[in-house]
Design an enzyme around this catalytic site. Structure first.
Site: not given
Ligand code: 13P
Length: 252
Positions: A10-12, A97, A169, A175, A212, A233-234
């Site tokens: 998920n590149w947000k 999400h 999640e 994050g 995370s 995400g990150g």
């Molecule tokens: P992180 O991996 O940055 O914690 O984000 C998780 C997320 O929200 C994926 O949708």
């Protein structure tokens, strides 16, 4: 072959078209296709077409939108519809999400409408559920997750839920660098599985974990058979790091 795995990035609000092309060029040689592994990239809307083109040679890779409106078209400034996302190159949609729910006030009813519309359009929905820290500390993890599942799934007949994928999640793990332990995750994954069975939904709906995730904790998370993949995400933003995660060995 062990159970299939899904690795969803998920590149947000990161990576425009040029960055996506550069990412694909560096990532693809590091992450050749692996039997039973599917990769998804949920990218910003403006990046969908570039990402779909950049990964076009890889049938194991799908591109998704991070959010859609449930109506097919209309006067909804700033929104995109499922047909528009599909035309741009998306074949999956992230739904509910926690950032949509908590930062933008998306309700369970809206999440349900998005899920219904995504299934009707024949795209793959990735439905996210998860509790906040206050809810966990208040002993409400189960009731919150079940309520979120009900909000999305109640309006839909079980036999129409065919391509559904779910991600657990926990909001407090997103994050924050603080991931759920594999035991925490497995407990909620079992709850989700039981709810799906009670609904008569097919037993092999994949349930992913997100929050995370990194290349170190991915190993122990994927060692648990209840966890069918990861939503990241990150740690999905750098091609080298993401390639390492999608190559995580599964040691069951
Ligand atoms: P992180 O991996 O940055 O914690 O984000 C998780 C997320 O929200 C994926 O949708």
């Amino acid at each position: 072959m062990s159970r299939p795995l899904i690795f969803a990035a998920n590149w947000k609000m990161h990576h425009g078209p040029a960055a996506a092309r550069d990412f694909a060029e560096r990532f693809l040689p590091l992450a050749p296709p692996v039997d039973g592994r599917t990769l998804w990239f949920f990218v910003p809307d403006v990046t969908i077409t570039a990402a779909a083109e950049a990964f076009a040679g890889r049938p194991d890779v799908g591109i998704g939108a991070q959010n859609v409106h449930w109506e097919g078209k209309g006067a909804y400034t700033g929104e995109i519809s499922i047909p528009l996302a599909e035309e741009a190159g998306a074949s999956a949609i992230l739904i509910g999400h926690s950032e949509r729910r908590h930062l933008f006030g998306e309700t369970e009813e809206q999440t349900g409408r998005k899920l219904t519309a995504t299934l009707a359009a024949g795209l793959t929905p990735l439905l996210c559920v998860g509790e906040t820290m206050a809810e966990r500390e208040g002993g409400r993890t189960e009731s919150i997750v079940l309520r979120q599942l009900a909000g999305a799934l109640d309006p839909i007949d079980a036999d129409r839920l065919e391509p559904l994928v779910i991600a657990y999640e926990p909001v407090w793990a997103i994050g924050t660098g603080r991931n759920a332990t594999p035991d925490d995750a497995v407990q909620v994954h079992r709850l989700i599985r039981m709810d799906l069975l009670r609904r008569g939904v097919r037993a092999d709906v994949p349930v992913l974990y997100g929050g995370s995730v990194n290349s170190r904790n991915a190993v122990e998370l994927l060692a648990r058979r209840e966890i069918d993949g990861l939503l990241v995400g990150g740690a999905s933003l750098e091609p080298e790091g993401w390639a390492e995660i999608v190559r995580t060995p599964r040691s069951e």
